[in-house]
Scaffold this active site. Structure first.
Site, PDB file in Angstrom:
ATOM      1  N   GLY A  12      -7.750  28.877   5.183  1.00 57.13           N
ATOM      2  CA  GLY A  12      -7.279  28.519   3.938  1.00 57.13           C
ATOM      3  C   GLY A  12      -7.602  30.131   2.995  1.00 57.13           C
ATOM      4  N   GLY A  14      -8.007  30.902   0.102  1.00 57.99           N
ATOM      5  CA  GLY A  14      -7.640  31.654  -1.302  1.00 57.99           C
ATOM      6  C   GLY A  14      -9.253  31.603  -2.051  1.00 57.99           C
ATOM      7  CG  PHE A  15      -9.828  32.142  -6.454  1.00 58.44           C
ATOM      8  CD1 PHE A  15     -10.311  33.856  -6.615  1.00 58.44           C
ATOM      9  CD2 PHE A  15      -8.847  31.206  -6.911  1.00 58.44           C
ATOM     10  CE1 PHE A  15      -9.643  34.376  -7.155  1.00 58.44           C
ATOM     11  CE2 PHE A  15      -7.556  32.381  -7.625  1.00 58.44           C
ATOM     12  CZ  PHE A  15      -8.364  32.980  -7.926  1.00 58.44           C
ATOM     13  N   GLY A  16     -11.981  29.940  -2.905  1.00 61.86           N
ATOM     14  CA  GLY A  16     -12.630  28.724  -2.102  1.00 61.86           C
ATOM     15  C   GLY A  16     -12.429  29.923  -0.351  1.00 61.86           C
ATOM     16  CB  VAL A  80      -5.756  24.021  10.119  1.00 59.68           C
ATOM     17  CG1 VAL A  80      -6.407  23.068  10.617  1.00 59.68           C
ATOM     18  CG2 VAL A  80      -5.577  25.192   9.926  1.00 59.68           C
ATOM     19  CD  GLU A 175      -1.706  32.212 -18.104  1.00 59.62           C
ATOM     20  OE1 GLU A 175      -2.782  32.369 -18.711  1.00 59.62           O
ATOM     21  OE2 GLU A 175      -1.072  31.306 -17.245  1.00 59.62           O
ATOM     22  CG  ASP A 312      -6.962  23.217  -6.178  1.00 59.56           C
ATOM     23  OD1 ASP A 312      -7.611  22.689  -6.850  1.00 59.56           O
ATOM     24  OD2 ASP A 312      -6.699  24.147  -6.031  1.00 59.56           O
ATOM     25  CD  GLN A 324     -16.039  31.197 -11.717  1.00 60.17           C
ATOM     26  OE1 GLN A 324     -16.734  30.677 -10.984  1.00 60.17           O
ATOM     27  NE2 GLN A 324     -15.580  32.635 -11.551  1.00 60.17           N
TER      28      GLN A 324
END
Length: 438
Positions: A12, A14-16, A80, A175, A312, A324
Site C-alpha cells: 500500500g 497510501g499515507f501509512g 496483494v 464536504e 485502516d 494521521q
C-alpha cells in the site's frame, strides 16, 4: 559475495505505506513497495476532484516520482491477495500477471474499502469516495445531471435529475454536500437556458442524530447551521434501505419514504479490505466488526513480530481511521524495524498524537477540532487550507492546487469540469475485471 540485506515489503502506498517507506530511507534495508495503482492518493481531497475544483493529478502524484531520490526502494504495481506468514512471502496480481515477493519484515497498509453494510448492490447506483475512479465517476454524474436536465421537458424528470443525495454526514459527506450546493447556487447559475441550477435539491442523510458526530456538539451545531445556510436538506436518524437507478428509499423517525434522485453518492462507513481477513485467517489473529486486524500495542500481528498492520488495517485502542493514524503508524513500524536491525530493544507501544480533525463546508467556512480548541468559520477554513497544503505531496501540486482554489473560492469558476461517458459507465467493466481476479 555480499550478504543479502534485510528485505522489507510494504503493501500500500497510501499515507501509512508512503510514510513508512520514507522513514526507512537511510536504513540498511531493501524495500519493495507494492500498490494497486501507480499513484499515491491524497484521499481527503477526492471530493474536490468530484466537484470540479482540482484535477486528479494534483492529489495523486506518481509513486515513482515521489520516491525517485530514494535508492533503497523498488516500486511494483499489483494487488496483494495473500500473505504466507510461514514462507514469508506475499502473492500479488496485476493485469495479465501474477507474482510473489519474499520478505523479512512486512508492513501492511492497504487502506480501507467502502462499506455498504452488507448491501454491496448499492455501489452501482451510489458510488463511494475511495479512489480516483470513484471521484471521476461522480464528477461525470454530477455535471451530467445538469446537462441532462437542460434537455428534459418533463418537470418530474428535471426534479429527479436536479436532486442530489449524499449518504453519510461525516467529513466526506458534509464536504461533498457543501460543494454541490456551491456548484448549484454560486457557480452554475446563468449558464443554462431551460433550467435554474439554484432549484437543485441537495440532501444529506445519516443514521446518526448529528452531523460530524466525532467533532463534538458545538462544532456539529455550527456545521449544521452552515449547511442549512447553503440550502442543504439534512435528514438525520435516517437509514437507507434501498438504492436503485432512479432513487433511494429510507426509513425515518416518521416512517418509510422514497426520494427520487438520479445522482446518489455514498460516504457512510468503511471496512478493511479482503487482505485483512486473509492475514487474520493465516495468522490466527482476531478482527473487529469492520474487519480490521487486532494488533499488539506495537502494531505487530500477534505471534508474528515481523508483520506490522497500520492505518485502516489495524484495530488498536479505538483509534480512528484517519490520515494521521496511518502516517504515525507507518513511521512507528519503520522505527521498530530500524531498532531491530540495530540490535536495540523493540516492542514499544504505538503512541498516537492527535493533531485534530478538520472538515470544510463551503468556501471560507470550515470546522476544526484541535485538542481543547475548536474553530469554525473563516479561522477554521484557514487552518484547513494550511494543513492540506502541508500534506500535499510535491511542490508543483501545492502551487497548482492554490491556483485552482483561487479560481473556485475567489472567482465563480471550476477548473476541472471535463466529464466523459466512460467515466460514468466504466464501473461495471471494472467490477467484471475485479471479479476475475483470483
Amino acid at each position: 559475495m555480499d550478504e543479502q540485506r534485510h528485505r522489507v515489503v510494504i503493501v500500500g502506498a497510501g499515507f501509512g505505506g508512503l510514510f513508512a517507506t520514507k522513514a526507512l530511507r537511510r536504513a540498511p534495508v531493501d524495500i519493495t513497495l507494492i500498490n494497486g495503482t501507480a499513484h499515491h492518493l491524497f484521499q481527503p481531497l477526492l471530493y474536490q476532484v468530484a466537484t470540479g475544483i482540482l484535477s486528479e493529478g494534483e492529489i495523486a502524484p506518481p509513486i515513482r516520482e515521489v520516491l525517485k531520490r530514494q535508492d533503497n526502494v523498488k516500486t511494483l504495481l499489483g494487488t496483494v491477495t495473500r500473505v504466507d506468514p510461514t514462507a514469508r512471502k506475499v502473492s500479488v496480481v496485476a493485469p495479465g500477471i501474477a507474482y510473489e515477493v519474499e520478505y523479512d519484515s512486512l508492513i501492511v497498509a492497504a487502506g480501507a474499502s467502502q462499506s455498504y453494510f452488507g448491501k454491496n448492490e448499492f455501489a452501482e447506483f451510489a458510488p463511494g469516495m475511495k479512489s480516483i475512479d470513484d471521484a471521476l465517476e461522480l464528477r461525470g454524474r454530477i455535471f451530467g445531471a445538469f446537462e441532462l436536465a437542460e434537455l428534459e421537458t418533463d418537470p418530474a424528470a428535471i426534479e429527479r435529475l436536479l436532486t442530489f443525495v449524499v449518504v453519510g454526514a461525516g467529513p466526506t459527506g458534509v464536504e461533498m454536500a457543501g460543494q454541490i450546493a456551491e456548484l448549484a447556487h454560486r457557480h452554475l447559475p446563468g449558464q443554462y437556458h431551460n433550467i435554474d441550477p439554484r432549484q437543485a435539491r441537495i440532501i444529506l442523510i445519516d443514521a446518526l442524530p448529528t452531523v460530524l458526530s466525532t467533532f463534538g456538539d458545538h462544532l456539529s451545531t455550527q456545521a449544521l447551521r452552515q449547511l442549512h445556510k447553503l440550502g442543504v436538506e439534512v435528514e438525520l436518524q435516517t437509514k437507507v434501505v434501498k438504492v436503485d437507478e432512479t432513487g433511494i428509499e429510507v426509513e425515518t423517525v416518521d416512517g418509510h419514504k422514497r426520494i427520487e434522485s438520479a445522482t446518489k453518492m455514498w460516504a457512510a462507513g468503511v471496512a478493511a479490505p479482503p487482505l485483512a481477513k486473509q492475514i487474520a485467517e493465516a495468522t490466527g489473529a482476531e478482527t473487529d466488526r469492520a474487519g480490521r486486524i487486532k494488533v499488539n500495542p506495537d502494531t505487530t500481528v500477534p505471534g508474528y513480530p515481523e508483520i506490522y498492520a497500520v492505518g485502516d488495517m489495524m484495530a488498536l485502542a479505538d483509534l480512528p481511521g484517519v490520515a494521521q493514524v496511518a502516517i504515525q503508524g507507518g513511521r512507528h513500524a519503520a522505527g521498530q524495524i530500524r531498532k531491530r536491525l540495530a540490535g536495540e530493544e523493540t516492542g514499544q507501544p504505538f503512541k498516537y498524537f492527535d493533531k485534530g480533525s478538520l472538515a470544510t463546508i463551503s468556501r471560507f467556512s470550515a470546522v476544526a477540532s484541535v485538542g481543547k480548541f475548536h474553530f469554525a468559520g473563516l479561522l477554521g477554513w484557514l487552518l484547513w487550507l494550511v494543513v492540506h497544503l502541508l500534506y500535499l505531496v510535491g511542490f508543483k501540486n501545492r502551487v497548482t492546487a492554490v491556483m485552482h482554489w483561487f479560481v473556485s473560492f475567489i472567482g465563480r469558476g471550476r477548473s476541472e469540469r471535463v466529464a466523459t461517458f466512460q467515466q460514468v459507465y466504466a464501473r461495471r467493466a471494472l467490477q467484471e475485471y475485479q471479479d476475475k481476479l483470483p
